[in-house]
Design an enzyme around this catalytic site. Structure first.
Site, PDB file in Angstrom:
ATOM      1  N   ASP A 149       0.873  -1.174   0.000  1.00  0.00           N
ATOM      2  CA  ASP A 149       0.000   0.000   0.000  1.00  0.00           C
ATOM      3  C   ASP A 149       0.917   1.233   0.000  1.00  0.00           C
ATOM      4  O   ASP A 149       2.134   1.126  -0.200  1.00  0.00           O
ATOM      5  CB  ASP A 149      -1.004  -0.031   1.164  1.00  0.00           C
ATOM      6  CG  ASP A 149      -0.352   0.163   2.533  1.00  0.00           C
ATOM      7  OD1 ASP A 149       0.905   0.222   2.609  1.00  0.00           O
ATOM      8  OD2 ASP A 149      -1.092   0.279   3.517  1.00  0.00           O
TER       9      ASP A 149
ATOM     10  N   CYS B 188       2.959  -3.417   4.057  1.00  0.00           N
ATOM     11  CA  CYS B 188       2.122  -2.285   4.484  1.00  0.00           C
ATOM     12  C   CYS B 188       2.816  -1.664   5.693  1.00  0.00           C
ATOM     13  O   CYS B 188       3.968  -1.997   5.981  1.00  0.00           O
ATOM     14  CB  CYS B 188       0.677  -2.709   4.768  1.00  0.00           C
ATOM     15  SG  CYS B 188       0.420  -3.753   6.205  1.00  0.00           S
ATOM     16  N   GLY B 189       2.160  -0.786   6.397  1.00  0.00           N
ATOM     17  CA  GLY B 189       2.814  -0.107   7.510  1.00  0.00           C
ATOM     18  C   GLY B 189       3.273  -1.067   8.595  1.00  0.00           C
ATOM     19  O   GLY B 189       4.410  -1.012   9.057  1.00  0.00           O
ATOM     20  N   THR B 190       2.388  -1.968   8.976  1.00  0.00           N
ATOM     21  CA  THR B 190       2.718  -2.936  10.034  1.00  0.00           C
ATOM     22  C   THR B 190       3.035  -4.313   9.485  1.00  0.00           C
ATOM     23  O   THR B 190       3.613  -5.138  10.203  1.00  0.00           O
ATOM     24  CB  THR B 190       1.527  -3.105  10.991  1.00  0.00           C
ATOM     25  OG1 THR B 190       0.398  -3.550  10.210  1.00  0.00           O
ATOM     26  CG2 THR B 190       1.196  -1.800  11.705  1.00  0.00           C
TER      27      THR B 190
ATOM     28  N   GLY C 243      -2.098  -5.942   8.267  1.00  0.00           N
ATOM     29  CA  GLY C 243      -3.321  -5.875   7.460  1.00  0.00           C
ATOM     30  C   GLY C 243      -3.210  -6.689   6.183  1.00  0.00           C
ATOM     31  O   GLY C 243      -4.133  -7.433   5.822  1.00  0.00           O
TER      32      GLY C 243
ATOM     33  N   HIS D  94       8.907 -25.009   8.222  1.00  0.00           N
ATOM     34  CA  HIS D  94       7.828 -25.739   8.876  1.00  0.00           C
ATOM     35  C   HIS D  94       6.441 -25.441   8.313  1.00  0.00           C
ATOM     36  O   HIS D  94       5.574 -26.307   8.342  1.00  0.00           O
ATOM     37  CB  HIS D  94       7.815 -25.419  10.383  1.00  0.00           C
ATOM     38  CG  HIS D  94       8.938 -26.079  11.126  1.00  0.00           C
ATOM     39  ND1 HIS D  94       9.005 -26.134  12.496  1.00  0.00           N
ATOM     40  CD2 HIS D  94      10.062 -26.722  10.671  1.00  0.00           C
ATOM     41  CE1 HIS D  94      10.114 -26.773  12.872  1.00  0.00           C
ATOM     42  NE2 HIS D  94      10.769 -27.126  11.777  1.00  0.00           N
TER      43      HIS D  94
ATOM     44  N   HIS E 138       5.667 -31.974   8.633  1.00  0.00           N
ATOM     45  CA  HIS E 138       5.120 -30.620   8.431  1.00  0.00           C
ATOM     46  C   HIS E 138       4.104 -30.583   7.290  1.00  0.00           C
ATOM     47  O   HIS E 138       3.211 -29.757   7.286  1.00  0.00           O
ATOM     48  CB  HIS E 138       6.254 -29.626   8.180  1.00  0.00           C
ATOM     49  CG  HIS E 138       7.221 -29.579   9.323  1.00  0.00           C
ATOM     50  ND1 HIS E 138       6.860 -29.153  10.582  1.00  0.00           N
ATOM     51  CD2 HIS E 138       8.522 -29.969   9.409  1.00  0.00           C
ATOM     52  CE1 HIS E 138       7.908 -29.254  11.390  1.00  0.00           C
ATOM     53  NE2 HIS E 138       8.921 -29.750  10.706  1.00  0.00           N
TER      54      HIS E 138
HETATM   55  C1  RB5 Z   1      -2.042   2.571   6.549  1.00  0.00           C
HETATM   56  O1  RB5 Z   1      -2.101   3.739   7.297  1.00  0.00           O
HETATM   57  C2  RB5 Z   1      -1.884   1.373   7.485  1.00  0.00           C
HETATM   58  O2  RB5 Z   1      -3.056   1.157   8.199  1.00  0.00           O
HETATM   59  C3  RB5 Z   1      -1.522   0.131   6.689  1.00  0.00           C
HETATM   60  O3  RB5 Z   1      -0.360   0.353   5.971  1.00  0.00           O
HETATM   61  C4  RB5 Z   1      -1.257  -1.130   7.475  1.00  0.00           C
HETATM   62  O4  RB5 Z   1      -0.362  -0.906   8.503  1.00  0.00           O
HETATM   63  C5  RB5 Z   1      -2.414  -1.916   7.876  1.00  0.00           C
HETATM   64  O5  RB5 Z   1      -2.311  -2.973   8.484  1.00  0.00           O
END
Ligand code: RB5
Length: 146
Positions: A8, A65-67, A70, A98, A133
């Site tokens: 994203d 993505c950021g984290t 998602g 695994h 596995h």
């Molecule tokens: C975008 O702001 C953020 O929510 C997305 O990149 C991600 O981290 C979602 O899990």
């Protein structure tokens, strides 16, 4: 091996770094976007990259993505997808050995480029161990749709 790549807006810069690394090291990939930092909804991009793996057009995928969370949640909704969110090398190795993970997800706001590239390389180069596995991975897929 052909790799499907997507991010994203939050993951865009790290995705570009991964592409640079792939170009330098002769990895084949297809970039499904995003192509700039304009806000987009991460499930849309996760779907495109995961679908390419599901259809067999690509053998593995990497989605940012950021984290990294998602896109992992979204990718794992597709039948046959085993997406693993990794923030360190140990998990990158074992999600392959695994769990036979076919998609790696990364959090661009969590880890730096150096670690992300190390994780990506381990993910791409570590084989599945098979054996006991294989039975366990098959059981994951029996849960699909339940
Ligand atoms: C975008 O702001 C953020 O929510 C997305 O990149 C991600 O981290 C979602 O899990």
């Amino acid at each position: 091996m052909r790799i499907s790549l997507a991010s994203d807006h939050a993951g865009f810069t790290l995705k570009e770094e991964i592409k640079k690394f792939f170009d330098e090291n002769n990895y084949q990939y297809h970039d499904f976007g995003a192509f700039d930092q304009e806000p987009v909804d991460y499930p849309d991009l996760a779907y495109l990259a995961a679908r390419a793996v599901q259809k067999g057009d690509c053998e593995r995928g990497i989605i940012v993505c950021g984290t990294g969370i998602g896109v992992c949640m979204a990718a794992n909704k597709l039948k046959g997808i085993r997406a693993a969110h990794c923030g360190e090398s140990f998990s990158a190795r074992f999600c392959r050995q695994h769990n036979d993970a076919n998609i790696l997800t990364l959090g661009s706001r969590v880890i730096g480029v150096g670690l992300a590239l190390e994780i990506a390389q381990i993910f791409l180069e570590t084989p599945f161990e098979g054996g006991r596995h294989r039975r366990r991975v098959a059981k994951i897929h029996r849960l699909e749709g339940s």
